[in-house]
Scaffold this motif. Structure first.
Motif, PDB file in Angstrom:
ATOM      1  N   MET A  76      36.225 -34.079   9.006  1.00 29.20           N
ATOM      2  CA  MET A  76      36.329 -32.536   9.030  1.00 29.20           C
ATOM      3  C   MET A  76      35.111 -32.278  10.188  1.00 29.20           C
ATOM      4  SD  MET A  76      36.225 -31.197   5.492  1.00 29.20           S
ATOM      5  CE  MET A  76      35.340 -29.678   5.553  1.00 29.20           C
ATOM      6  N   ASP A  77      35.159 -31.561  11.080  1.00 29.82           N
ATOM      7  CA  ASP A  77      34.091 -30.923  11.771  1.00 29.82           C
ATOM      8  C   ASP A  77      33.145 -30.570  11.039  1.00 29.82           C
ATOM      9  OD1 ASP A  77      32.643 -29.618  13.826  1.00 29.82           O
ATOM     10  OD2 ASP A  77      34.232 -28.270  14.439  1.00 29.82           O
ATOM     11  N   PRO A  78      31.996 -31.175  11.368  1.00 27.00           N
ATOM     12  CA  PRO A  78      30.467 -30.555  10.603  1.00 27.00           C
ATOM     13  C   PRO A  78      30.373 -29.249  10.387  1.00 27.00           C
ATOM     14  CG  PRO A  78      30.054 -32.603  12.231  1.00 27.00           C
ATOM     15  CD  PRO A  78      31.440 -32.109  12.444  1.00 27.00           C
ATOM     16  N   GLN A  79      30.780 -28.410  11.427  1.00 25.89           N
ATOM     17  CA  GLN A  79      30.690 -26.907  11.237  1.00 25.89           C
ATOM     18  C   GLN A  79      31.431 -26.384  10.478  1.00 25.89           C
ATOM     19  OE1 GLN A  79      30.009 -25.542  15.985  1.00 25.89           O
ATOM     20  NE2 GLN A  79      32.088 -26.089  15.761  1.00 25.89           N
ATOM     21  N   GLN A  80      32.688 -27.105  10.026  1.00 27.74           N
ATOM     22  CA  GLN A  80      33.466 -26.841   8.670  1.00 27.74           C
ATOM     23  C   GLN A  80      32.782 -26.894   7.393  1.00 27.74           C
ATOM     24  OE1 GLN A  80      37.391 -28.309   8.234  1.00 27.74           O
ATOM     25  NE2 GLN A  80      38.099 -28.086  10.373  1.00 27.74           N
ATOM     26  N   ARG A  81      32.049 -28.141   7.409  1.00 26.04           N
ATOM     27  CA  ARG A  81      31.562 -28.589   6.286  1.00 26.04           C
ATOM     28  C   ARG A  81      30.243 -27.470   5.994  1.00 26.04           C
ATOM     29  NH1 ARG A  81      30.232 -34.614   7.898  1.00 26.04           N
ATOM     30  NH2 ARG A  81      32.178 -35.167   8.968  1.00 26.04           N
ATOM     31  N   LEU A  82      29.356 -27.237   7.079  1.00 26.98           N
ATOM     32  CA  LEU A  82      28.328 -26.401   6.930  1.00 26.98           C
ATOM     33  C   LEU A  82      28.615 -24.902   6.725  1.00 26.98           C
ATOM     34  CD1 LEU A  82      26.441 -27.370  10.215  1.00 26.98           C
ATOM     35  CD2 LEU A  82      25.652 -27.706   7.980  1.00 26.98           C
ATOM     36  N   MET A  83      29.735 -24.303   6.984  1.00 29.62           N
ATOM     37  CA  MET A  83      30.062 -23.146   6.817  1.00 29.62           C
ATOM     38  C   MET A  83      30.434 -23.036   5.514  1.00 29.62           C
ATOM     39  SD  MET A  83      30.246 -20.070   7.493  1.00 29.62           S
ATOM     40  CE  MET A  83      29.726 -19.899   8.905  1.00 29.62           C
ATOM     41  N   VAL A 145      37.225 -21.980   4.235  1.00 25.21           N
ATOM     42  CA  VAL A 145      36.612 -21.138   3.213  1.00 25.21           C
ATOM     43  C   VAL A 145      37.373 -20.459   2.244  1.00 25.21           C
ATOM     44  CG1 VAL A 145      34.843 -19.437   2.893  1.00 25.21           C
ATOM     45  CG2 VAL A 145      34.151 -20.653   4.543  1.00 25.21           C
ATOM     46  N   SER A 146      38.283 -19.891   3.183  1.00 25.44           N
ATOM     47  CA  SER A 146      39.338 -18.920   2.023  1.00 25.44           C
ATOM     48  C   SER A 146      40.140 -19.971   1.319  1.00 25.44           C
ATOM     49  CB  SER A 146      40.368 -18.192   3.265  1.00 25.44           C
ATOM     50  OG  SER A 146      39.345 -17.178   3.886  1.00 25.44           O
ATOM     51  N   LEU A 185      32.931 -11.906   4.160  1.00 25.01           N
ATOM     52  CA  LEU A 185      31.678 -12.769   4.486  1.00 25.01           C
ATOM     53  C   LEU A 185      31.805 -12.748   5.834  1.00 25.01           C
ATOM     54  CD1 LEU A 185      30.021 -15.449   2.934  1.00 25.01           C
ATOM     55  CD2 LEU A 185      31.595 -16.656   4.466  1.00 25.01           C
ATOM     56  N   ALA A 186      30.689 -12.566   6.502  1.00 24.10           N
ATOM     57  CA  ALA A 186      30.639 -12.903   8.144  1.00 24.10           C
ATOM     58  C   ALA A 186      29.541 -13.724   8.507  1.00 24.10           C
ATOM     59  CB  ALA A 186      30.406 -11.532   8.434  1.00 24.10           C
ATOM     60  N   GLY A 187      29.984 -14.525   9.274  1.00 20.01           N
ATOM     61  CA  GLY A 187      28.728 -15.756   9.577  1.00 20.01           C
ATOM     62  C   GLY A 187      29.107 -16.154  11.074  1.00 20.01           C
ATOM     63  N   GLY A 188      28.431 -17.277  11.359  1.00 20.00           N
ATOM     64  CA  GLY A 188      28.599 -18.229  12.553  1.00 20.00           C
ATOM     65  C   GLY A 188      27.935 -19.517  12.326  1.00 20.00           C
ATOM     66  N   VAL A 189      28.252 -20.457  12.964  1.00 14.84           N
ATOM     67  CA  VAL A 189      27.846 -21.879  13.051  1.00 14.84           C
ATOM     68  C   VAL A 189      28.059 -22.511  14.506  1.00 14.84           C
ATOM     69  CG1 VAL A 189      30.218 -22.613  12.447  1.00 14.84           C
ATOM     70  CG2 VAL A 189      28.231 -23.906  11.932  1.00 14.84           C
ATOM     71  N   ASN A 190      26.944 -23.438  14.614  1.00 14.50           N
ATOM     72  CA  ASN A 190      26.905 -24.214  15.876  1.00 14.50           C
ATOM     73  C   ASN A 190      26.392 -25.441  15.537  1.00 14.50           C
ATOM     74  OD1 ASN A 190      27.234 -23.937  18.804  1.00 14.50           O
ATOM     75  ND2 ASN A 190      25.136 -24.361  18.759  1.00 14.50           N
ATOM     76  N   ILE A 191      27.076 -26.365  16.203  1.00 14.53           N
ATOM     77  CA  ILE A 191      26.456 -28.017  16.046  1.00 14.53           C
ATOM     78  C   ILE A 191      26.570 -28.552  17.625  1.00 14.53           C
ATOM     79  CG2 ILE A 191      26.786 -30.234  15.171  1.00 14.53           C
ATOM     80  CD1 ILE A 191      25.402 -28.524  13.247  1.00 14.53           C
ATOM     81  N   ALA A 192      25.550 -29.157  17.964  1.00 14.42           N
ATOM     82  CA  ALA A 192      25.624 -29.704  19.436  1.00 14.42           C
ATOM     83  C   ALA A 192      25.697 -31.435  19.078  1.00 14.42           C
ATOM     84  CB  ALA A 192      24.252 -29.513  20.074  1.00 14.42           C
ATOM     85  N   LEU A 193      27.018 -31.698  19.221  1.00 14.39           N
ATOM     86  CA  LEU A 193      27.237 -33.268  19.055  1.00 14.39           C
ATOM     87  C   LEU A 193      27.094 -34.042  20.459  1.00 14.39           C
ATOM     88  CD1 LEU A 193      30.021 -32.864  16.687  1.00 14.39           C
ATOM     89  CD2 LEU A 193      27.583 -33.304  16.218  1.00 14.39           C
ATOM     90  N   THR A 194      27.338 -33.334  21.556  1.00 19.58           N
ATOM     91  CA  THR A 194      27.469 -33.991  22.912  1.00 19.58           C
ATOM     92  C   THR A 194      26.474 -33.171  23.705  1.00 19.58           C
ATOM     93  OG1 THR A 194      29.301 -32.647  23.983  1.00 19.58           O
ATOM     94  CG2 THR A 194      29.894 -34.343  22.201  1.00 19.58           C
TER      95      THR A 194
END
Length: 564
Positions: A76-83, A145-146, A185-194
């Motif tokens: 899983m994309d870490p952004q999926q996990r975090l959200m 999430v859904s 639910l409204a949100g946002g996520v960002n991870i810098a992997l490169t």
């Protein structure tokens, strides 16, 4: 436009693992910037800034909690996990047990700008698996999430670059007001992997050499990248008030527009920024002069800060008292797809706490912006709010999609309902999938509760009404007069050692002699469920006893000891 209430929130940003620490960071003007984590990339090899706003342990994920297999979790994309984790906590913060949302038309709207996980995993063609497929994709961040909460409302991911998560909020608000859903639910996520986007900023002349955004400051010299995740739970204000929900703040109006053909695809437009603010003010039904403070986009680039200041001046110049201006990017860096939600949570907490935090880097304001002439000022000390307060919030996308929102402090709610009688003790409950997880949960809750002074009663009620239950459980009893510090101490003393496969219920029929005067009287007065059943039992007994057993109990009559 009807109003929408922010009834729950959660976030995780650099230097701030939860909303409590986020507020603490803002109030002290803290800096969440650090060196690039060793496991990401080596700036000495790749180039680009060596610092930015990074999350600690961004890859940490309790897959067992969400019943996700280790193999799927690893894909899983870490952004999926975090959200997914953030959404769960936001619903709990709103007083909702997440599992009770199953089957409801709850909407999910997530802003996301990049998917560097896809760059790393989908380019390894021999290694692609079905899990890698569902572990990638912007849509999957919202869909995950859904799926896990079994939500049936609208579900979408939004990419408008830096304005993505505020545009997601705008869409969620409109879905609520149109009746498409009753909760969102409204949100946002960002991870810098490169380092790729950082190198783009650098080669486009947009990067800050030290990795720090310095909004509206004389030292502003570019963008520093940041990471984070945030989410808010939204309901129509009238529904939230009718149900007695806690309200952090009220969204009065939102608007979105586009730059069109500006001086360049990535160049901001002063005129479009002015118009999106005007549209939000109109929809909110407010005058610009009534806005006390604005959370700006504030990237800390020379051109961006100048354009934004001029756009604000169109509506706020000439004020008797300049409007306060700040940007959370000074604390976190530019969190890109999560930038809008970071600003929204900052504004909601400021309205909730009746205090606007200091503007980091305000000590050396950019003299070229001439903020005072534009009716603006940076805050060198916190601004205390009195009475109902209005705030603005801007988020501008690199490709020209602009968003603005107007928020207001929550309305004062008067209640005439009498408080339930005080109980002699409260029970705080904790659950987990297994014993080691329960021990970790005990430690985490003890640390979290020990940091704040909160009434014990609401904490305990929330622990069993809002939290979802797992097989392994612990319960701690604390006196009603004891504070949260005593609860934290009791949690640290717990030593769960064995797993319990579900609750065990025992019934004890003691015969004569176990009753005592007023036994159950306090519970009768405080629990409608107990009251209903005792009344029913008393009515059935009355034909044999000729005296109300309930009345004997409530009045402490010694006749309760008579066997008949």
């Amino acid at each position: 436009m009807s109003a929408v209430a922010v009834t729950g929130l959660d976030c995780r940003f650099p230097g701030a693992e939860d909303p409590y620490r986020f507020w603490e960071l803002l109030m002290r003007g803290g800096d969440g910037i650090s060196r690039v984590p060793r496991e990401r990339w080596d700036p000495g090899v790749t180039g680009g800034p060596g610092e930015g706003g990074f999350l600690a342990d961004a890859d940490a994920f309790d897959n067992a909690f969400f019943t996700i297999t280790p193999r799927e979790a690893a894909s899983m994309d870490p952004q999926q996990r975090l959200m997914l984790q953030c959404a769960w906590r936001a619903f709990e913060d709103a007083g909702i047990a997440p599992h009770r949302l199953a089957g409801t038309a709850t909407g999910v709207f997530v802003g996301v700008m990049g998917s560097e996980w896809a760059q790393l995993t989908l380019t390894d063609l021999p290694g692609i698996t079905p899990q890698i497929g569902s572990g990638n994709g912007y849509c999957m961040i919202a869909n995950r999430v859904s799926y896990h909460l079994d939500l049936k409302g609208p579900c979408l991911a939004v990419d408008t670059a830096c304005s993505s998560s505020l545009v997601a909020v705008h869409l969620a608000v409109n879905a609520l007001l149109s009746g498409e859903c009753d909760q969102a639910l409204a949100g946002g996520v960002n991870i810098a992997l490169t380092p790729a986007l950082g190198l783009f900023y650098e080669r486009a002349g947009l990067a800050a050499p030290d990795g720090r955004c310095k909004p509206f400051s004389a030292g502003a010299n570019g963008i520093g990248r940041g990471e984070g995740v945030g989410a808010v739970v939204l309901r129509r204000l009238e529904d939230a008030l009718a149900d007695g929900d806690h309200v952090y703040a009220v969204i009065r109006g939102t608007a979105v527009n586009q730059d069109g053909r500006s001086n360049g695809l990535t160049a901001p437009s002063r005129w479009s920024q002015q118009e999106v603010m005007a549209a939000a003010y109109r929809r909110a039904g407010v005058e610009p002069g009534d806005v006390v403070f604005t959370e700006g986009h504030g990237t800390g680039t020379a051109l961006g800060d100048m354009i934004e200041a001029k756009a604000l001046a169109a509506w706020h110049a000439g004020r008797a008292r300049p409007m306060a201006l700040g940007s959370v990017k000074g604390n976190l860096g530019h969190t890109e797809g999560a930038a809008g939600i970071a600003g929204l949570i900052k504004v909601a907490l400021a309205l909730h706490h009746r205090t606007v935090p200091v503007s980091r880097f305000a000590a050396h304001e950019n003299p070229g912006l001439r903020l005072a002439e534009k009716g603006l000022r940076l805050l060198k000390s916190p601004l205390r709010l009195s009475g109902p307060a209005l705030a603005g919030l801007s988020s501008f996308g690199m490709g020209g999609t602009n968003a603005h929102a107007v928020l207001e402090s929550a309305p004062s709610v008067r209640t005439t309902a009498s408080a339930p009688p005080a109980l002699g003790a409260h029970v705080f409950t904790l659950t987990a999938p297994d014993a080691p997880a329960l021990r970790r949960n005990l430690a985490a809750q003890a640390e979290a509760i020990g940091r704040r002074q909160s009434p014990v009663g609401p904490l305990c009620r929330a622990s069993y009404r809002v939290k979802s239950g797992h097989a392994v459980r612990a319960a701690v009893v604390v006196g009603a007069e004891e504070g949260s510090s005593r609860l934290a101490e009791a949690l640290r003393d717990e030593r769960p050692t064995a797993a319990q496969q579900g609750p065990l219920i025992a019934a004890l029929f003691t015969g004569q002699g176990a009753q005592f005067p007023t036994m159950g009287a306090q519970l009768y007065r405080s629990s409608s469920l107990y009251r209903r059943h005792l009344d029913a039992a008393d009515a059935e007994l009355l034909q044999y006893t000729e005296t109300s057993v309930r009345d004997l109990l409530l009045h402490g009559d010694s006749a309760v000891h008579r066997t008949r």
